[in-house]
Design a protein around this motif. Structure first.
Motif, mmCIF file in Angstrom:
data_model
loop_
_atom_site.group_PDB
_atom_site.id
_atom_site.type_symbol
_atom_site.label_atom_id
_atom_site.label_comp_id
_atom_site.label_asym_id
_atom_site.label_seq_id
_atom_site.Cartn_x
_atom_site.Cartn_y
_atom_site.Cartn_z
ATOM 1 N N LYS A 1 -54.638 -16.721 63.828
ATOM 2 C CA LYS A 1 -55.079 -17.896 63.132
ATOM 3 C C LYS A 1 -54.793 -19.244 63.993
ATOM 4 O O LYS A 1 -55.716 -20.325 64.220
ATOM 5 N N SER B 1 -64.470 -7.941 53.595
ATOM 6 C CA SER B 1 -63.251 -7.108 53.548
ATOM 7 C C SER B 1 -63.298 -5.935 52.914
ATOM 8 O O SER B 1 -62.872 -4.997 53.305
ATOM 9 N N PHE C 1 -53.304 -14.413 51.447
ATOM 10 C CA PHE C 1 -52.776 -15.308 52.504
ATOM 11 C C PHE C 1 -54.024 -15.634 53.415
ATOM 12 O O PHE C 1 -53.924 -16.756 54.085
ATOM 13 N N PHE C 2 -54.957 -14.909 53.392
ATOM 14 C CA PHE C 2 -56.185 -15.170 54.490
ATOM 15 C C PHE C 2 -57.536 -15.124 53.690
ATOM 16 O O PHE C 2 -57.621 -14.509 52.784
ATOM 17 N N SER C 3 -58.583 -15.578 54.461
ATOM 18 C CA SER C 3 -59.849 -15.536 53.916
ATOM 19 C C SER C 3 -60.462 -14.099 54.032
ATOM 20 O O SER C 3 -59.825 -13.421 54.501
ATOM 21 N N LEU D 1 -53.486 -8.948 51.727
ATOM 22 C CA LEU D 1 -54.110 -9.864 52.836
ATOM 23 C C LEU D 1 -54.837 -10.968 52.138
ATOM 24 O O LEU D 1 -54.550 -12.298 52.778
ATOM 25 N N GLY E 1 -51.654 -12.167 61.487
ATOM 26 C CA GLY E 1 -52.735 -12.861 61.091
ATOM 27 C C GLY E 1 -52.426 -14.370 61.164
ATOM 28 O O GLY E 1 -53.259 -15.080 61.714
ATOM 29 N N LEU E 2 -51.248 -14.782 60.876
ATOM 30 C CA LEU E 2 -50.807 -16.209 61.291
ATOM 31 C C LEU E 2 -50.904 -16.475 62.628
ATOM 32 O O LEU E 2 -51.402 -17.654 63.105
ATOM 33 N N TRP F 1 -61.017 -13.228 57.560
ATOM 34 C CA TRP F 1 -59.771 -12.920 58.476
ATOM 35 C C TRP F 1 -59.320 -11.651 57.867
ATOM 36 O O TRP F 1 -58.502 -10.793 58.784
ATOM 37 N N THR F 2 -59.425 -11.197 56.653
ATOM 38 C CA THR F 2 -58.867 -10.082 55.948
ATOM 39 C C THR F 2 -59.357 -8.902 56.705
ATOM 40 O O THR F 2 -58.849 -7.961 56.932
#
Length: 432
Positions: free
Chosen positions: A378, A6, A145-147, A142, A374-375, A150-151
């Motif tokens: 996923k 990221s 909430f995310f790895s 981000l 993002g959700l 994912w970020t």
């Protein structure tokens, strides 16, 4: 230590935006609406004329730099005064770079008049610097909430898959929307931090960023819904327990909000004698709250957000996943987005004139809507949906980049698009 994808993504995107911005001229940047946002600074600090009573210096600026065809940025006040139509939040953002340019202009051989090349260049790249700060703040949000992977993916998608790239680097760097993205990312991060561990610093940051957002665009004052409705996974009961336990934090946030928002009230009072002054008095300009243009704003080929930024469909669709997976986040994000959409689509010039690709007023919302996006992704990633989702996202990003180029090349018209013309130029590198 594993690679921090990221962080690499943020730096790569910053480099891309800088390179693209460098391909655009910065010598004619303080024009049209931006001229109105900026006028507070030379009027106050160079000419000591915030009421713009002296026509001579402004006429000289118009003749020398040609910032716009008319002075539509001003409205008549009383006793010969003229009032700047726009609020002063962007002038505050421009101010550090204005003062740097003002110190350097004469030593570099340019007139210290507020509009020569050093001012144009310093403010252009200064505003881009604000936006790059926003990307780093956005990354921090981000990562809550995310790895890391994912970020990185979401950072790339938001910048390359929406009109973010266009507004940030090609045509709208000095407009309100890129800077508001930074402020919304800062507001969201401060809100998250306060709810994780209440502190007076986070409370002041919440109030100050919300106040500055309101100073930039008063209708964006609905941003206060974000901290007001936000709650951790423990729900609203735990939130209000924290609020009662840290009541002084709420006072500090309110004071910070007033301090940042008050300059506009003081300006109106000093120029017009009124604490509140409605400056959008030109014919055909205003809000139609009873008959908003929301359908056109979203679906019209003229400038529809869903038409020219199809990733927005996934962002909004992700709200359904948010409802199921993180309902405590659903209410603040949905309420802010829905009210913002209603207000911006109620503006009579709902396509926001020619200087934008897609719906430029939605750019600040990307800092918030990236969470439901993002959700959703996923949810689609596991199993048989992985490859179709990856292919769809790749196509969306490629289409966005191509159509951004079409807009820059004049193939996509700035504000007169129709469905028939869109079909005629779809995928083309020249106008038929």
């Amino acid at each position: 230590m594993p690679p921090r994808w990221s962080l690499l993504a943020v730096w790569a995107l910053c480099a891309l935006l800088l390179v693209l911005r460098a391909t655009q001229t910065a010598r004619h940047a303080l024009t049209w609406d931006v001229f109105g946002y900026y006028l507070y600074l030379p009027a106050t600090f160079i000419h000591d004329d915030p009421a713009l009573r002296d026509r001579a210096w402004l006429d000289a600026v118009m003749a020398t730099y040609d910032p716009s065809t008319t002075l539509y940025q001003l409205v008549d006040g009383s006793d010969g005064a003229r009032v700047i139509k726009y609020s002063s939040g962007m002038a505050l953002a421009y101010a550090p770079w204005f003062f740097i340019a003002h110190v350097l202009a004469e030593p570099l051989g340019f007139p210290a008049d507020g509009f020569s090349a050093p001012y144009q260049i310093a403010i252009t790249y200064g505003l881009l610097a604000w936006l790059l700060v926003g990307l780093f703040l956005f990354r921090r949000v981000l990562l809550r909430f995310f790895s890391d992977g994912w970020t990185a993916a979401l950072l790339v998608l938001v910048v390359l898959g929406t009109n973010f790239l266009h507004l940030a680097a090609l045509d709208g760097t000095l407009l309100t929307h890129p800077f508001l993205f930074t402020l919304h990312a800062g507001l969201l991060l401060a809100t998250i931090r306060w709810h994780e561990k209440p502190s007076w610093q986070a409370a002041v940051a919440i109030g100050a960023t919300a106040g500055w957002i309101t100073l930039v665009r008063p209708n964006e004052g609905v941003c206060v819904l974000l901290p007001l409705l936000w709650a951790g996974s423990d729900g609203f009961t735990a939130k209000w327990r924290s609020v009662r336990a840290h009541a002084m934090h709420i006072v500090l946030a309110a004071v910070a909000f007033v301090v940042l928002a008050a300059p506009q009230l003081l300006y109106w009072k000093s120029i017009t004698g009124q604490w509140l002054f409605y400056s959008y008095v030109n014919p055909g300009e205003g809000f139609d709250f009873t008959t908003p243009y929301t359908w056109d704003y979203l679906f019209s080929f003229r400038k529809g957000w869903f038409i020219y930024t199809p990733l927005a469909l996934l962002m909004v669709g992700g709200l359904l996943v948010l409802w199921r997976r993180a309902r405590h986040l659903f209410w603040p994000i949905t309420a802010l987005f829905a009210l913002n959409l209603y207000i911006t689509s109620s503006w009579t010039c709902w396509w926001y004139a020619g200087g934008s690709f897609s719906a430029r007023s939605m750019m600040p919302m990307y800092a918030v809507l990236a969470l439901p996006l993002g959700l959703l992704l996923k949810e689609l990633a596991p199993g048989r949906w992985r490859m179709p989702a990856f292919a769809l996202l790749s196509l969306i990003a490629a289409l966005n980049l191509f159509q951004t180029w079409q807009w820059s090349a004049g193939i996509i018209d700035r504000d007169r698009m129709t469905g028939a013309y869109y079909a005629a130029i779809f995928g083309r590198t020249s106008r038929p």
